[in-house]
Design a protein around this motif. Structure first.
Motif, mmCIF file in Angstrom:
data_model
loop_
_atom_site.group_PDB
_atom_site.id
_atom_site.type_symbol
_atom_site.label_atom_id
_atom_site.label_comp_id
_atom_site.label_asym_id
_atom_site.label_seq_id
_atom_site.Cartn_x
_atom_site.Cartn_y
_atom_site.Cartn_z
ATOM 1 N N THR A 17 0.839 -1.200 0.000
ATOM 2 C CA THR A 17 0.000 0.000 0.000
ATOM 3 C C THR A 17 0.872 1.248 0.000
ATOM 4 O O THR A 17 1.940 1.248 0.569
ATOM 5 N N HIS A 57 4.355 2.260 1.636
ATOM 6 C CA HIS A 57 5.208 1.075 1.565
ATOM 7 C C HIS A 57 5.706 0.859 0.153
ATOM 8 O O HIS A 57 6.863 0.493 -0.063
ATOM 9 N N THR A 58 4.803 1.057 -0.819
ATOM 10 C CA THR A 58 5.190 0.849 -2.213
ATOM 11 C C THR A 58 6.266 1.846 -2.627
ATOM 12 O O THR A 58 7.261 1.470 -3.252
ATOM 13 N N TYR A 103 5.922 -8.768 -7.975
ATOM 14 C CA TYR A 103 5.341 -7.856 -7.004
ATOM 15 C C TYR A 103 4.030 -8.441 -6.485
ATOM 16 O O TYR A 103 3.168 -8.842 -7.275
ATOM 17 N N PHE A 111 0.809 -7.525 -3.933
ATOM 18 C CA PHE A 111 0.203 -6.471 -3.121
ATOM 19 C C PHE A 111 -1.264 -6.779 -2.859
ATOM 20 O O PHE A 111 -1.826 -7.729 -3.395
ATOM 21 N N ASP A 115 -5.667 -2.478 -2.870
ATOM 22 C CA ASP A 115 -4.729 -1.392 -3.157
ATOM 23 C C ASP A 115 -4.889 -0.917 -4.602
ATOM 24 O O ASP A 115 -4.676 -1.672 -5.544
ATOM 25 N N SER A 137 -0.873 1.178 -6.001
ATOM 26 C CA SER A 137 0.443 0.562 -6.130
ATOM 27 C C SER A 137 0.738 0.066 -7.529
ATOM 28 O O SER A 137 1.866 0.163 -8.000
ATOM 29 N N LYS A 172 2.194 2.785 -9.659
ATOM 30 C CA LYS A 172 3.556 3.155 -9.240
ATOM 31 C C LYS A 172 4.565 2.120 -9.717
ATOM 32 O O LYS A 172 5.659 2.451 -10.166
ATOM 33 N N ILE A 173 4.180 0.846 -9.580
ATOM 34 C CA ILE A 173 5.093 -0.227 -9.969
ATOM 35 C C ILE A 173 5.330 -0.210 -11.472
ATOM 36 O O ILE A 173 6.464 -0.302 -11.946
#
Lengths: 169, 104
Positions: A1, A4-5, A24, A26, A30, A33, A36-37
């Motif tokens: 989340t 953290h990400t 990844y 998650f 969420d 994330s 972002k990834i």
């Protein structure tokens, strides 16, 4: 989340291309994330060709301030879900930094190791927000991780088995 | 405004930032080298969120107050006392991890 990400992507920023493929995991609840990834991996692909990664969602183990008893139930459910996923991925290294999501995955990886199926190195990095106390995930995984990294000296003092490298995010 | 995707542009243009003690907000602001006043609302927050704000204050990176003392703080503050916030070093983590997994 969320935070953290952002933190974990910073941790990954200096890793060589030997750390591939990256899987990844998650929480299903969420929403941010994934974006972002993907953004991180897209940027990475500009420098490293043949960059490989996958994304998987598991049920969220615990909501913030969820009660103890219901947390045990939801975490068990998450473990049931993450066990087949971890078995499929058979990671060499599990890197996590504190969201509830990491506990079932680490437990699954530990079980796979105990059963002789795949032994992973488990590395936990406590969030930079944790200066004097560990998160709940941290308190649990301090005993079950191979390497437990903290980012402030007060935690190194309280948890002598931890590793202190200074601020790394 | 609450759900703006990124505050980066606003941060870039700001001369002073007044923020709650959320870690993301604090760190993002400090990394952009902007002076920061952190406002604590002990009633609303998890205790652990205060840890980082308190440490940043102890290290001289932020000013720190609560809602009722905000005006007074803004009137009497001396931003030149704030120390720059050095960036984190993920390269140290990479070095450590390389040793741990055996890539050297």
């Amino acid at each position: 989340t969320g935070g953290h990400t952002t933190e974990i992507l910073r941790l990954l920023s200096c890793l060589s291309e030997s750390y591939s493929p990256r899987h990844y995991i998650f929480a299903d609840s969420d929403e941010m994330s994934e974006a972002k990834i993907r953004s991180f991996e897209q940027k990475r692909a500009e420098t490293f060709s043949n960059s490989q990664f996958t994304l998987d969602r598991i049920p969220r183990s615990r909501e913030v301030r969820q009660s103890w008893t219901s947390s045990v139930v939801t975490t068990l459910y998450s473990i049931l879900y993450s066990l087949p996923l971890t078995y499929k991925l058979k990671p060499d290294l599990v890197l996590c930094n504190g969201p509830g999501t990491c506990v079932p995955v680490c437990i699954s990886a530990l079980l796979l190791g105990l059963l002789g199926i795949k032994r992973a190195i488990i590395v936990y990095v406590e969030s930079i927000c944790r200066v004097e106390t560990l998160s709940l995930s941290g308190k649990i995984l301090y005993y079950f991780s191979d390497y437990f990294i903290v980012q402030w000296p007060a935690l190194k003092e309280k948890y002598p088995k931890s590793v202190y490298l200074g601020r790394i995010v | 405004f609450r759900f703006k995707e990124s505050l980066a542009e606003d941060l870039r243009r700001a001369d002073l930032v007044i923020s709650h003690a959320g870690a993301g907000s604090c760190l993002e602001t400090l990394e952009k080298g902007k002076p920061l006043v952190v406002v604590i609302n002990e009633k609303l927050m998890n205790n652990h969120q205060l840890e980082l704000a308190k440490q940043l204050h102890r290290d001289g990176h932020v000013l720190y107050c609560n809602c009722s003392t905000l005006v007074e703080t803004l009137q009497s503050m001396d931003l030149s006392t704030l120390k720059p916030f050095p960036p984190g070093q993920p390269e140290k983590f990479a070095l450590f991890l390389d040793k741990v997994v055996g890539f050297q």
